[in-house]
Design an enzyme around this catalytic site. Structure first.
Site: not given
Lengths: 219, 721
Positions: B257, B83-85, B229, B301-302, B43
């Site tokens: 970020d 971007e993928s999620h 998250q 990854e907050s 990733h």
């Protein structure tokens, strides 16, 4: 003409409202939510968005902000117009500056589309198309309140094909005595021909006319 | 746990561990092992893809290699990225999709750009499957909840349903932003400055998110739920405004970020890109819970956090802006000239690494041999047929073709007062750039079945189909971004699909003359039962210098319809067409090969017709074939059609077969248009006329009201059951 736009953390239609005001040549300022000096404005907008995240209920928390608490004085002195759009309408109802309450849409989903509205105001076309974009736009009030609203002729906008289950198809209220307008539809999204809808201009022109008349009368 | 055992538990291989030993000249300590495992995960490290992605052309793109790239329009740059999620959305659709938006919005912000539009490419299992329905509903709700709240309009995208995505739904989000050219920010840090973390408190959520996204999904994936998250769109909206205000400060030198692998990834990339050192004091990071260990702080990854590198004299200004917005901020370190990546815990140095050892992970070559399925599928033939009347009803009510109003009605698509083309109005979305006077056209599209059947040609096919979405609206394509969704790249079939399709995509971009501005790769989209089709989601941004030059995709009553470009023949290859999948569950045969010269010629012709004002509408022919293009165009104007669509013996193929290089245009000046087409040597066929309330072609006539009803309501009916 001087317009003020109250900005809360979570407000998201502040820039759109500013863009519309400036299109009409109004001097426009943002009012941060902890500001309380409101009397310099001829018109104050409570714009759309999710003030303070709209936690608990839409508009519920904004009620306690210093700027909103000072609105009562602004209204009392009849200094100018107070306009709440979408989240702003929800705040006006939560603070009881307008009667009734806005609750979750009957289909429980957020609805964004252009809707046809029936207008009840002289000098305004009988029918316009405005954008709506809300999850909590179902206007409700008890029988007595509704009778009061009708007696005072406060229903300014009605949905022709009620999308959210509002009682009496109410989309916007206008308390002429106190010069407070609250509405779920977004007139500021209907100002620029590039976006394909300019019906919102009627609304800003209506305010322009009312306020210019006063300025002329005063001088 | 000894680091020897730890590295395996964290997913590093033996050879990767040996590589780490070599690079460090010593054993990494426990914390450092955690750092490597995250940064070298697929990733973050792109270890199976980096070697191949380097062939994408990037010349002409602005900010390429940063958090997001862009293209220049006048004084401004339009920044965009997808971007993928996918993995989070598969186990927790609402939060997974919501935080997917959060992540991509931060990438745009980090450049200094204001986000002005969102689009999504969504793939689910069959809509009739209850599990897929639940994922679909949750994802749309998540996007609606998050996108609406942050005040960025969701203006377009695609939604598709296919059994291949049952276990691994795809959620790809594209964000577009605008920034003045002179205000673009870089992620590269300079030495001698202060590092400030601004935004939410760091908690234990999303730890190992990067590693979670780097493996196949299985029954146990639900146990990975803590790796998803939790998003807070309200905090994000406030963070957007605060970040843009902070980036106005001259003293702010660089910005990143917190994305995958959180603080670790953002800070080490800053040091690596800026070729400087960095010292971070982890005990200074504002935390949400007590007792968090250094590795947890590094990998958390907050959501809703940004990292700034600021000159000494700007620190107070940054903190003041954070205070105005009621956002926590802490000074957590400094950039240095020592060139090392060092972490401290209550004054003690707990990690000391060269930044490049983290950022430049291993690069693997993968299989490029053609798997057997390619030939087998290419030779398979479809023999079944359906009566045309049934077929037409079937295609208009197929959820892949039918109106997506159920979806976009839940998205605020008009906030921002820039939306010049709304979802459902055309193949591309339109965003008015009042700063420059024109309109940006945006599309996100994919052709997974075609890529599956022929990865290389499918790649070119995908680029040109996305380009046609823009060209039909009058937009000149300017730049591409992508999200490449595949199965497990360690498996030969997937590796081949990936390598070849990337080559095809790169070739397509070169032919179309557009740079690749940014991109994202998502592997491991498979379960023991199913693997997704190779699905490169292609986002392309275009521009037209005046809203008046936009071409509508509706055909009005009285206008003549003309097909321009390739016409279908008995021998045309229509492999991958939607009708074959939807009617017969068939995916096979050869796919049509793009003729780039023709595509460029058609673009030129259409733009001439656009500028002369002789065409009033244009639809590119894609899913649903020629019938689909005509139907969509007349539906948008709420009119009908009388004429001829069928030119070959195979009626289904004539109507629904998908080939490249063609558009349907509508005109009130058909004589002039035909003359012009003849003059320029463009092949065309007159199809017929638009007429209200009728839908008739080649001797078939249809109940138009019924077709419209099926098209409008089939997804609604399915979801409101």
């Amino acid at each position: 003409m001087k317009a003020g736009i109250i900005v809360f953390p979570g407000t998201n239609c502040d820039i759109d409202t500013e863009k519309a005001c400036k299109y009409f040549g109004w001097e426009t300022e943002f009012i941060w939510h902890d500001d309380t000096e409101l009397n310099k404005y001829d018109i104050i907008f409570l714009p759309g968005g999710f003030s303070y995240g709209d936690y608990i209920r839409a508009g519920r928390l904004a009620k306690f902000s210093p700027a909103v608490m000072s609105l009562k004085d602004y209204v009392k002195t009849k200094r100018g117009f107070l306009v709440g759009i979408c989240n702003g309408f929800q705040i006006l109802c939560e603070t009881k500056l307008l009667p009734g309450i806005l609750s979750t849409n009957t289909n429980t989903k957020f609805i964004c589309e252009e809707v046809e509205l029936e207008v009840n105001h002289d000098g305004f076309p009988k029918s316009v198309k405005f954008a709506i974009a809300h999850g909590e736009g179902r206007y409700i009030a008890d029988e007595q309140t509704l009778q009061g609203i009708q007696a005072k002729n406060m229903i300014f906008l009605r949905y022709k094909n009620n999308p959210n289950g509002s009682v009496l198809d109410i989309a916007g209220l206008y308390d002429k005595e106190n010069r407070i307008i609250g509405m779920m539809p977004h007139p500021e999204r209907g100002v620029f021909s590039e976006t394909g809808n300019i019906d919102g201009k009627y609304f800003f022109e209506m305010l322009n006319k009312a306020l210019t008349k006063e300025t002329v009368a005063a001088t | 746990m000894k680091t020897m055992q730890l590295y395996k538990a964290l997913g590093l291989t033996d050879s990767e561990y040996v590589e780490i030993l070599k690079r460090l000249g010593r054993e990494p300590n426990e914390l450092e092992t955690y750092l490597f495992s995250a940064m070298w995960s697929e990733h973050c490290g792109y270890k199976h893809s980096r070697k191949y992605l380097s062939i994408f052309p990037s010349g002409g793109a602005v900010s390429h290699g940063e958090n997001a790239g862009g293209v220049q329009i006048g004084e401004h740059v339009i920044v965009f990225k997808v971007e993928s999620h996918n993995h989070p959305s598969a186990v927790e659709p609402f939060q997974g999709a919501a935080t997917g938006i959060g992540g991509i919005v931060r990438d745009i912000l980090a450049i200094g750009a204001r986000p002005i539009a969102l689009l999504d490419s969504l793939k689910f299992g069959k809509i009739t499957n209850n599990f897929s329905k639940h994922i679909f509903d949750g994802v749309v709700h998540g996007i609606s909840h998050y996108g609406n709240c942050i005040g960025v309009p969701t203006v377009g995208g695609e939604v598709a349903f296919d059994e291949a995505y049952t276990d691994s739904p795809l959620v790809n989000v594209m964000c577009v932003g605008i920034v003045r050219k002179d205000k673009i920010r870089s992620a590269a840090a300079e030495a001698g400055n202060v590092v400030i973390a601004v935004g939410s408190h760091t908690g234990r959520d999303g730890i190992h998110g990067a590693s979670f996204a780097s493996k196949e999904l299985n029954e146990k994936s639900k146990e990975d739920r803590p790796s998803v998250q939790i998003g807070d769109p309200f905090t994000k909206k406030v963070l957007i405004e605060a970040t843009l205000e902070i980036l106005e400060l001259q003293e702010v030198q660089s910005c990143q970020d917190f994305g995958a692998a959180g603080l670790l990834s953002s800070s080490s990339e800053m040091a690596f890109k800026g070729e400087c050192g960095i010292d971070l004091h982890l005990d200074k990071v504002h935390l949400r819970e007590e007792g968090m260990q250094p590795w947890e702080i590094m990998l958390s990854e907050s959501q809703e956090r940004m990292l700034f590198v600021v000159k000494q004299n700007g620190v107070d200004k940054v903190l003041k802006i954070a205070e105005k917005y009621d956002i926590p901020a802490s000074i957590i370190g400094e950039t240095t000239t020592h060139g090392r990546y060092r972490l401290f815990w209550h004054g003690k140095n707990v990690a000391d690494l060269p930044p490049e050892s983290l950022a430049e992970g291993p690069k693997y070559a993968i299989n490029e041999q053609e798997p057997i399925y390619i030939k087998q599928y290419a030779e398979s033939k479809l023999t079944k047929t359906t009566p045309i009347k049934n077929a037409v009803e079937k295609i208009v009510s197929d959820p892949n073709f039918a109106s997506k109003k159920w979806v976009y009605r839940q998205y605020d698509h008009t906030v921002g007062t820039r939306t010049a083309i709304k979802p459902g109005d055309a193949g591309a979305a339109g965003i008015w750039i009042h700063e420059e006077g024109g309109v940006v056209g945006i599309t996100i599209d994919s052709n997974p079945r075609q890529v599956f059947l022929n990865p290389y040609e499918g790649g070119r096919y995908s680029i040109w189909e996305a380009c046609r979405n823009l060209i039909s609206g009058g937009f000149e394509p300017l730049g591409m971004t992508n999200c490449l969704n595949y199965g497990n790249p360690e498996k030969d079939e997937v590796a081949y699909q990936f390598v070849k399709s990337v080559e095809g995509l790169a070739q397509g971009c070169k032919e179309a003359g557009i740079p690749v501005a940014s991109g994202n790769v998502s592997f491991y989209n498979e379960s023991p039962e199913r693997r997704v089709y190779p699905t490169p989601s292609i986002g392309i941004v275009g521009y037209v210098d005046s809203p008046k030059k936009m071409v509508k995709s509706s055909f009005n009553a009285g206008e003549t319809l003309i097909l321009i470009g390739k016409d279908i023949e008995e021998t045309s290859n229509v492999g991958g067409s939607l009708y074959q999948r939807a009617f017969y569950d068939f995916v096979g045969g050869k796919i049509d090969v793009v003729d780039a010269k023709l595509e460029l010629q058609l673009k030129k012709i259409l733009f001439s017709l656009r500028d002369s004002g002789f065409i009033s509408g244009c639809v590119d022919v894609s899913e649903g074939g020629l019938f689909g293009a005509v139907f969509e165009g007349v539906k948008k104007a709420n009119t009908g059609f009388i004429g001829n669509l069928i030119s070959i013996n195979d009626h289904e193929k004539a109507l629904f077969g998908e080939i490249t290089g063609r558009y349907v245009i509508s005109t009130g000046n058909s004589l002039i248009v035909e003359e012009f087409l003849k003059l320029n040597g463009v092949s065309y066929r007159k199809l017929g006329k638009c007429e209200d309330k009728k839908f008739e072609f080649d001797g078939y006539s249809f109940d138009l009201a019924k077709l419209y009803d099926l098209y409008d309501n089939s997804i609604d009916l399915e979801m409101n059951e």
